[in-house]
Motif scaffolding. Structure first.
Motif, PDB file in Angstrom:
ATOM      1  N   TYR A 232       0.883  -1.213  -0.078  1.00  0.00           N
ATOM      2  CA  TYR A 232       0.013   0.167  -0.011  1.00  0.00           C
ATOM      3  C   TYR A 232       0.953   1.319  -0.132  1.00  0.00           C
ATOM      4  CZ  TYR A 232      -3.550   3.332   1.938  1.00  0.00           C
ATOM      5  OH  TYR A 232      -4.045   4.615   2.089  1.00  0.00           O
TER       6      TYR A 232
ATOM      7  N   SER B 141      -8.786  -3.046   5.259  1.00  0.00           N
ATOM      8  CA  SER B 141      -8.442  -1.848   5.821  1.00  0.00           C
ATOM      9  C   SER B 141      -6.967  -1.717   6.364  1.00  0.00           C
ATOM     10  CB  SER B 141      -9.412  -1.899   6.929  1.00  0.00           C
ATOM     11  OG  SER B 141      -9.254  -2.922   7.459  1.00  0.00           O
TER      12      SER B 141
ATOM     13  N   HIS C  71      -1.602   8.262   9.553  1.00  0.00           N
ATOM     14  CA  HIS C  71      -2.377   7.159   8.592  1.00  0.00           C
ATOM     15  C   HIS C  71      -1.615   5.842   8.261  1.00  0.00           C
ATOM     16  CE1 HIS C  71      -5.007   6.359   5.283  1.00  0.00           C
ATOM     17  NE2 HIS C  71      -3.898   5.963   4.701  1.00  0.00           N
TER      18      HIS C  71
ATOM     19  N   SER D 286      -2.739   1.963   9.180  1.00  0.00           N
ATOM     20  CA  SER D 286      -3.192   1.109   8.173  1.00  0.00           C
ATOM     21  C   SER D 286      -2.170  -0.044   8.351  1.00  0.00           C
ATOM     22  CB  SER D 286      -2.653   1.893   6.793  1.00  0.00           C
ATOM     23  OG  SER D 286      -3.366   3.084   6.643  1.00  0.00           O
TER      24      SER D 286
END
Length: 416
Positions: A241, A327, A364, A368
């Motif tokens: 990601y 998620s 963030h 994550s």
């Protein structure tokens, strides 16, 4: 077997020569800088590679006796409107009978390459631009709105979303570009001696990232990316990601890393996982988002799961490729923007309130990661040493208390 008319490109220099000759045409044709000609070449090169890929897939499906659903139908395929017709020229001197021969002659029920282009070249001046601007581009951008749109059709629409019209100034220059891009095929480029087309494209992104072109904020040097990916070592079956993916460098390099580790022993299931379920990212900028998609597709990622919008506020521009996103992720690799400011709508989503984008992105990223997940991130040194704002201290404490900080490497000024 149909014989190819494409000239063999047997050295890196020959491929570079074709690419830069295309850029020279674009520079004289109203795309003066890299920030103008790279986006223009992006969609043109993408449609060329897409057509070659789907032609190969259709042939394989026919050989196996299984159905194949193409993403594009005539006359919107590259082979119809962009491929040079046999013995084509730019002056429109074909006779009408020749034009009809192109349309009526079939190989396996398919018109010969370039039939639509021949028709447009023999029509009134401006017909090619009219077709591309008023028929082709709206059709491609509307694919994602179909009820039965495939993931690939959604990718096509998103790559084309920012293309309002052809930027090149004349049809003659445009035809010159199409002819040269048509040479850039997997068949024409010798893989034993030449960089892949994805690496050629990275050279264009590097040009866009030069300081004079104002694109450096979206591009991380390849050497930095390679080093970080090698250390983090993403593996097959893990998700990777990048919440601020820019032109997609970290995701593309991670793909190459995993693919090379698998080698020739990769199973069909592993390759499908790698190409369709591994890579996830977010990008805010309208200009850069389609470039990232193209970059990943050129590298071989069939389904790049990129979300278009503001990562920090959650404001979405398009999320059709990000459905069923996990998620939490096994690996995060990113060079998030720093030095910017976000308003209250972003700050309310995070535990430690600040307008500083680098601190919000770091929060963030931490949020994550799966338990035991791994991260490589580029940060400005203010994150580590700034003590004048509470959010900086709180985030740094969370980083040291909740995460296993393995290495901090200080890069010389000017590297990024």
């Amino acid at each position: 077997m149909k014989k190819s008319n494409n000239k063999r490109l047997a050295t890196p220099q020959s491929v570079d020569q074709v690419i830069w000759s295309i850029c020279d045409i674009m520079r004289r044709g109203n795309c003066a800088g890299a920030m103008q000609y790279v986006p223009e070449l992006t969609w043109i090169l993408f449609l060329r590679i897409l057509d070659e890929k789907e032609t190969r897939e259709q042939q394989e499906a026919e050989a196996l006796g299984i159905p194949f659903r193409p993403s594009l139908e005539a006359p919107y395929r590259w082979r119809d409107w962009a491929a040079p017709p046999p013995q084509s020229n730019h002056k429109g001197t074909k006779t009408q009978s020749k034009e009809k021969d192109l349309v009526s002659s079939c190989l396996g029920g398919d018109p010969l390459p370039g039939w639509k282009r021949a028709e447009l070249q023999n029509a009134a001046p401006g017909s090619l631009f009219s077709f591309v601007n008023t028929e082709l581009l709206p059709h491609l951008k509307g694919l994602k709105n179909r009820p039965d749109a495939t993931p690939r059709q959604k990718v096509i629409s998103e790559i084309m979303t920012g293309v309002e019209r052809v930027r090149i100034d004349t049809e003659r220059n445009f035809l010159d570009v199409l002819d040269k891009v048509h040479q850039l095929t997997t068949e024409a480029v010798d893989p034993t001696h030449v960089f892949t087309l994805s690496q050629v494209y990275e050279g264009l992104l590097l040009k866009m990232g030069e300081k004079a072109n104002d694109g450096g904020q979206f591009f991380t040097p390849r050497q930095v990316i390679k080093a970080m990916v090698r250390v983090i070592d993403p593996k097959i079956g893990e998700t990777v990601y990048d919440p601020g993916c820019g032109t997609g460098g970290f995701l593309a390099q991670s793909y190459e890393h995993i693919r090379d580790r698998l080698g020739n022993d990769a199973t069909a299931e592993q390759l499908e996982t790698l190409k369709q379920r591994t890579f996830w990212g977010r990008e805010k900028e309208n200009l850069i988002y389609p470039i990232a998609l193209s970059n990943l597709v050129l590298h071989g990622i069939d389904l790049p799961h990129l979300w278009h919008g503001n990562t920090l506020t959650g404001q979405e521009t398009y999320g059709g490729l990000f459905q069923e996103a996990p998620s939490l992720h096994d690996v995060v690799l990113t060079n998030p923007p720093f030095g910017g400011k976000e308003g209250k709508d972003a700050q309310t989503r995070f535990a430690y309130k600040t307008g500083a984008t680098q601190i919000l992105f770091l929060q963030h990223v931490i949020d994550s990661l799966k338990p035991g997940g791994r991260c490589g991130i580029v940060l400005d040194e203010g994150v580590l040493f700034r003590t004048s704002e509470t959010a900086f201290l709180q985030t740094k404490k969370k980083l040291l208390d909740d995460c296993d900080v393995w290495c901090i490497l200080s890069l010389p000024s000017g590297v990024l």
